[in-house]
Design a protein around this motif. Structure first.
Motif, PDB file in Angstrom:
ATOM      1  N   PRO A   1      11.286  -2.298 -11.091  1.00 36.67           N
ATOM      2  CA  PRO A   1       9.837  -2.230 -10.871  1.00 36.67           C
ATOM      3  C   PRO A   1       9.371  -3.146  -9.750  1.00 36.67           C
ATOM      4  O   PRO A   1       8.489  -2.753  -8.977  1.00 36.67           O
ATOM      5  CB  PRO A   1       9.244  -2.694 -12.204  1.00 36.67           C
ATOM      6  CG  PRO A   1      10.328  -2.635 -13.175  1.00 36.67           C
ATOM      7  CD  PRO A   1      11.623  -2.630 -12.472  1.00 36.67           C
ATOM      8  N   ILE A   2       9.954  -4.344  -9.654  1.00 39.12           N
ATOM      9  CA  ILE A   2       9.475  -5.276  -8.641  1.00 39.12           C
ATOM     10  C   ILE A   2       9.834  -4.783  -7.239  1.00 39.12           C
ATOM     11  O   ILE A   2       9.016  -4.850  -6.318  1.00 39.12           O
ATOM     12  CB  ILE A   2      10.015  -6.700  -8.932  1.00 39.12           C
ATOM     13  CG1 ILE A   2       9.234  -7.265 -10.108  1.00 39.12           C
ATOM     14  CG2 ILE A   2       9.867  -7.608  -7.720  1.00 39.12           C
ATOM     15  CD1 ILE A   2       9.628  -8.638 -10.538  1.00 39.12           C
ATOM     16  N   VAL A   3      11.025  -4.222  -7.080  1.00 38.90           N
ATOM     17  CA  VAL A   3      11.381  -3.669  -5.775  1.00 38.90           C
ATOM     18  C   VAL A   3      10.440  -2.516  -5.422  1.00 38.90           C
ATOM     19  O   VAL A   3       9.911  -2.438  -4.306  1.00 38.90           O
ATOM     20  CB  VAL A   3      12.852  -3.191  -5.762  1.00 38.90           C
ATOM     21  CG1 VAL A   3      13.148  -2.420  -4.490  1.00 38.90           C
ATOM     22  CG2 VAL A   3      13.787  -4.371  -5.860  1.00 38.90           C
ATOM     23  N   GLU A   4      10.182  -1.639  -6.412  1.00 39.36           N
ATOM     24  CA  GLU A   4       9.276  -0.512  -6.149  1.00 39.36           C
ATOM     25  C   GLU A   4       7.882  -1.013  -5.774  1.00 39.36           C
ATOM     26  O   GLU A   4       7.235  -0.483  -4.871  1.00 39.36           O
ATOM     27  CB  GLU A   4       9.200   0.396  -7.385  1.00 39.36           C
ATOM     28  CG  GLU A   4      10.466   1.171  -7.669  1.00 39.36           C
ATOM     29  CD  GLU A   4      10.683   2.322  -6.691  1.00 39.36           C
ATOM     30  OE1 GLU A   4       9.717   3.052  -6.409  1.00 39.36           O
ATOM     31  OE2 GLU A   4      11.819   2.479  -6.183  1.00 39.36           O
ATOM     32  N   PHE A   5       7.421  -2.043  -6.477  1.00 34.08           N
ATOM     33  CA  PHE A   5       6.100  -2.619  -6.183  1.00 34.08           C
ATOM     34  C   PHE A   5       6.088  -3.232  -4.787  1.00 34.08           C
ATOM     35  O   PHE A   5       5.130  -3.042  -4.017  1.00 34.08           O
ATOM     36  CB  PHE A   5       5.766  -3.667  -7.247  1.00 34.08           C
ATOM     37  CG  PHE A   5       4.494  -4.419  -6.982  1.00 34.08           C
ATOM     38  CD1 PHE A   5       3.264  -3.773  -7.036  1.00 34.08           C
ATOM     39  CD2 PHE A   5       4.515  -5.775  -6.680  1.00 34.08           C
ATOM     40  CE1 PHE A   5       2.084  -4.462  -6.795  1.00 34.08           C
ATOM     41  CE2 PHE A   5       3.351  -6.464  -6.433  1.00 34.08           C
ATOM     42  CZ  PHE A   5       2.130  -5.809  -6.497  1.00 34.08           C
ATOM     43  N   PHE A   6       7.164  -3.927  -4.429  1.00 33.59           N
ATOM     44  CA  PHE A   6       7.221  -4.548  -3.102  1.00 33.59           C
ATOM     45  C   PHE A   6       7.312  -3.494  -1.997  1.00 33.59           C
ATOM     46  O   PHE A   6       6.784  -3.694  -0.900  1.00 33.59           O
ATOM     47  CB  PHE A   6       8.407  -5.519  -3.010  1.00 33.59           C
ATOM     48  CG  PHE A   6       8.138  -6.856  -3.660  1.00 33.59           C
ATOM     49  CD1 PHE A   6       6.862  -7.178  -4.110  1.00 33.59           C
ATOM     50  CD2 PHE A   6       9.145  -7.797  -3.810  1.00 33.59           C
ATOM     51  CE1 PHE A   6       6.598  -8.404  -4.705  1.00 33.59           C
ATOM     52  CE2 PHE A   6       8.888  -9.027  -4.410  1.00 33.59           C
ATOM     53  CZ  PHE A   6       7.622  -9.328  -4.859  1.00 33.59           C
ATOM     54  N   ILE A   7       7.991  -2.373  -2.275  1.00 39.75           N
ATOM     55  CA  ILE A   7       7.999  -1.283  -1.295  1.00 39.75           C
ATOM     56  C   ILE A   7       6.559  -0.805  -1.097  1.00 39.75           C
ATOM     57  O   ILE A   7       6.098  -0.595   0.022  1.00 39.75           O
ATOM     58  CB  ILE A   7       8.899  -0.121  -1.783  1.00 39.75           C
ATOM     59  CG1 ILE A   7      10.367  -0.546  -1.730  1.00 39.75           C
ATOM     60  CG2 ILE A   7       8.674   1.131  -0.940  1.00 39.75           C
ATOM     61  CD1 ILE A   7      11.324   0.468  -2.326  1.00 39.75           C
ATOM     62  N   PHE A   8       5.820  -0.704  -2.235  1.00 42.76           N
ATOM     63  CA  PHE A   8       4.433  -0.226  -2.209  1.00 42.76           C
ATOM     64  C   PHE A   8       3.540  -1.157  -1.383  1.00 42.76           C
ATOM     65  O   PHE A   8       2.730  -0.697  -0.584  1.00 42.76           O
ATOM     66  CB  PHE A   8       3.936  -0.107  -3.657  1.00 42.76           C
ATOM     67  CG  PHE A   8       2.509   0.328  -3.777  1.00 42.76           C
ATOM     68  CD1 PHE A   8       2.129   1.615  -3.399  1.00 42.76           C
ATOM     69  CD2 PHE A   8       1.549  -0.531  -4.275  1.00 42.76           C
ATOM     70  CE1 PHE A   8       0.806   2.029  -3.507  1.00 42.76           C
ATOM     71  CE2 PHE A   8       0.229  -0.128  -4.390  1.00 42.76           C
ATOM     72  CZ  PHE A   8      -0.139   1.155  -3.997  1.00 42.76           C
ATOM     73  N   ILE A   9       3.684  -2.489  -1.552  1.00 37.13           N
ATOM     74  CA  ILE A   9       2.819  -3.411  -0.799  1.00 37.13           C
ATOM     75  C   ILE A   9       3.472  -3.864   0.514  1.00 37.13           C
ATOM     76  O   ILE A   9       2.925  -4.697   1.217  1.00 37.13           O
ATOM     77  CB  ILE A   9       2.422  -4.661  -1.617  1.00 37.13           C
ATOM     78  CG1 ILE A   9       3.654  -5.503  -1.968  1.00 37.13           C
ATOM     79  CG2 ILE A   9       1.637  -4.297  -2.863  1.00 37.13           C
ATOM     80  CD1 ILE A   9       3.315  -6.877  -2.522  1.00 37.13           C
ATOM     81  N   GLY A  10       4.637  -3.343   0.833  1.00 34.42           N
ATOM     82  CA  GLY A  10       5.259  -3.664   2.112  1.00 34.42           C
ATOM     83  C   GLY A  10       6.000  -4.996   2.142  1.00 34.42           C
ATOM     84  O   GLY A  10       6.204  -5.559   3.210  1.00 34.42           O
ATOM     85  N   ALA A  11       6.382  -5.504   0.977  1.00 35.35           N
ATOM     86  CA  ALA A  11       7.104  -6.779   0.959  1.00 35.35           C
ATOM     87  C   ALA A  11       8.604  -6.587   0.753  1.00 35.35           C
ATOM     88  O   ALA A  11       9.336  -7.556   0.614  1.00 35.35           O
ATOM     89  CB  ALA A  11       6.552  -7.685  -0.137  1.00 35.35           C
ATOM     90  N   HIS A  12       9.051  -5.325   0.744  1.00 31.58           N
ATOM     91  CA  HIS A  12      10.473  -5.063   0.553  1.00 31.58           C
ATOM     92  C   HIS A  12      11.230  -5.511   1.797  1.00 31.58           C
ATOM     93  O   HIS A  12      10.734  -5.360   2.912  1.00 31.58           O
ATOM     94  CB  HIS A  12      10.684  -3.567   0.316  1.00 31.58           C
ATOM     95  CG  HIS A  12      12.096  -3.201   0.003  1.00 31.58           C
ATOM     96  ND1 HIS A  12      12.820  -3.827  -0.993  1.00 31.58           N
ATOM     97  CD2 HIS A  12      12.926  -2.293   0.542  1.00 31.58           C
ATOM     98  CE1 HIS A  12      14.023  -3.308  -1.044  1.00 31.58           C
ATOM     99  NE2 HIS A  12      14.128  -2.373  -0.127  1.00 31.58           N
TER     100      HIS A  12
END
Lengths: 305, 286
Positions: free
Chosen positions: B136-147
């Motif tokens: 979930p955290i990776v998916e969330f970071f992809i969403f906000i551009g922090a991946h």
């Protein structure tokens, strides 16, 4: 009546306002932790209950039904269950032995306790690499040892074993690494339990003629059962969560933790990965509840046999 | 001699039992230190002591050499990796302390309602599997551009370290006597002055332990950094560098990298051990 209510409410409001003014430094950390936990839970459920095909908006069980019919997942679930069932008692046993060795006070006790904590300090990845090198095929230290190449130790195998080539031995390596690394934690918890026993209690029992056996089973065991419960509960959770040892040592064989990595990074399917993660969490919660009940029974039995 | 006699009085034990006990302790020390010794031995081994062509591997290298370390420290990529590890760990320490120390101060000094519940919540966050929360955290970071960014990694490491900072820091604030705080307020210090000039200096040793603990946690963290930088070589930290070596490289290089990764950890662990032990033990009793 309503004015009274209003007054009460006003006072309560005032109290709350003062309370918040007083404890505001606590809030950023709590919001950070709670916020991320909510994100984690919401994303996990959304991902696992949406379909990888189609629009993804409809709640769907297709990820679950697909992974449940995947042989790899079923094997992973079986392997991880076995890993937990075998590993938890092993870690408890190793912790008990180490704690028993350190229980007496002797000259270098603190130094030796520090030495015993080294596995905990070593990064898990390094421990995994170490096991990887020691159990190398065909020429690792362990193979040479078992072949009898280090006299005076006798040989017990005729051919070197390729440890990472079968699921059983590969997971055995992971288990060895895991137990070696985590024993200090169990040891510290049990040691804390042992040290909290009042020595006068044991002296009193001794002077009243209790044998060593009686003192052990009637005093020490009931009093360290809380520590043992903590070890069993925490360790079983850690066993389910394990990732790094199987990742390095048993990469090709199914295991819940590494399966999440496989689904997410190799096949690029976050829905399946999330579904496995949810099942892992369910397993952890289920195990914890069952163990809690069992340990509660044990506690009652040990205190009033 | 007097000391030995006193020691003997302290631990009266039949000699046969004593022998078993000493053997047990020695065996335990061997189990713990043996593998660590072998790791160091591998890192200073020459090629002929590893690929022995069927002869048993010696317990001391045939020709001890530091050449592998020389190779490691001449590799430019290794310095990038070392720098990444340091930057991420130091910024994680900064973020965790910034968030964690005020929280630890409140939990250590105030009897707020629901304190137990808050502590229980903080512990249960740590029991949630990393490998499950990473997706979930990776998916969330992809969403906000922090991946695949440093900030993504630092934020996730802060999430892992924060509970420990709060717990260790809380212990540090709890032990300061209430009288000091009262005296400061009698002398007219406001709350911030009391915190800054009275409590904080006294809590420094415990907070330093929390900072070191956080540094080490980030230094040898693997799961989040692996998922968050998946495939992006220039962001690799020491753990990922080591992981990349496992299938291809000679074993002495593997061992030498492992030693480099472990040295700061072992050194600092000895410093913060007291706090670590207290943390693990008190968590089990309460």
């Amino acid at each position: 009546m309503s004015t009274l209510n209003n007054q009460v409410m006003a006072v309560t409001f005032e109290k709350c306002r003062n309370g918040v003014l007083k404890v505001w430094p606590l809030l950023p950390a709590i919001l950070y932790l709670v916020g991320f936990q909510i994100i984690v839970l919401v994303y996990l459920l959304l991902l696992s209950f949406s379909s990888p095909h189609g629009n993804g908006a409809v709640p769907s069980l297709s990820s679950y039904s697909l992974i449940l019919s995947d042989r790899q997942f079923r094997e992973a679930l079986f392997n991880t269950t076995l890993f937990t069932i075998v590993g938890t008692p092993l870690e408890l046993l190793a912790g008990l032995v180490f704690a028993a060795l350190l229980y007496r006070s002797f000259m270098l006790r603190n130094v030796i306790r520090s030495l015993f904590l080294i596995p905990l300090a070593l990064p898990a990845l390094v421990t995994a690499m170490l096991i990887y090198v020691l159990f190398d095929y065909p020429g690792g230290h362990v193979n040479h040892f078992l072949l009898g190449n280090y006299p005076p130790f006798p040989g017990v195998i005729a051919e070197p074993i390729c440890w990472r080539a079968s699921p059983f031995t590969a997971l055995l390596l992971s288990l060895i690494g895991k137990v070696w690394r985590d024993t200090p934690i169990s040891m510290l918890i049990i040691l804390a339990g042992l040290n909290s026993i009042d020595p006068e209690l044991l002296d009193a029992a001794k002077s009243m003629g209790a044998s060593l056996r009686q003192r052990f089973f009637r005093i020490i065991v009931p009093l360290i059962i809380p520590s043992i419960s903590v070890v069993v509960l925490l360790r079983s959770v850690e066993m389910w969560k394990e990732f790094i040892f199987p990742f390095v040592l048993a990469g090709r064989y199914p295991f819940l933790g590494t399966l999440i990595d496989f689904y997410y990074n190799e096949t690029g399917n976050p829905h399946h990965a999330a579904a496995v993660a949810v099942i892992m969490v369910i397993c952890i919660v289920g195990t914890t509840l069952v163990l809690y009940k069992l340990l509660d029974l044990l506690k009652r039995y040990a205190v009033h046999p | 001699m007097k000391f030995v006699r006193r020691y003997a009085q302290l631990t009266p034990m039949a000699s046969s039992k004593r022998i078993i006990w000493v053997m047990g302790v020695l065996l335990a020390i061997l189990t713990v230190l043996g593998p660590v010794y072998l790791l160091v031995k591998y890192s200073i081994s020459d090629g002929a002591s590893i690929n022995t062509g069927g002869r048993p591997i010696p317990f001391w290298p045939l020709h001890p050499t530091l050449s592998v370390y020389g190779y490691l420290f001449s590799d430019r990529h290794f310095y990038t990796v070392l720098g990444n590890s340091l930057i991420i760990a130091l910024l994680t320490v900064a973020c965790s302390m910034l968030l964690g120390v005020p929280a630890a101060y409140i939990l250590g000094r105030y009897k707020i309602p629901g304190r137990r519940l808050v502590l229980l919540g903080i512990i249960s966050v740590r029991l949630f599997p990393d490998i499950a929360s990473v997706i979930p955290i990776v998916e969330f970071f992809i969403f906000i551009g922090a991946h695949q960014t440093y900030w993504g990694v630092i934020l996730s490491h802060t999430l892992l370290a924060l509970p420990y900072v709060i717990f260790i820091g809380m212990g540090a604030f709890e032990t300061i006597p209430q009288e000091l705080e009262d005296q400061a307020s009698v002398m007219g210090a406001n709350r911030f002055q009391t915190f800054y000039s009275v409590l904080l200096p006294l809590a420094v040793p415990g907070l330093a332990a929390a900072a070191i603990y956080t540094f080490l946690l980030s230094w040898d963290e693997f799961i989040f950094i692996y998922f968050l930088t998946f495939g992006r070589q220039e962001m690799f930290t020491l753990t990922l560098y080591l992981n990349g070596l496992k299938y291809a490289e000679p074993q002495n290089l593997l061992a030498a990298t492992s030693v480099c990764l472990s040295i700061p950890v072992i050194a600092f662990s000895m410093v913060v051990q007291r706090y670590m032990v207290a943390g693990i033990s008190s968590g089990s009793i309460k």
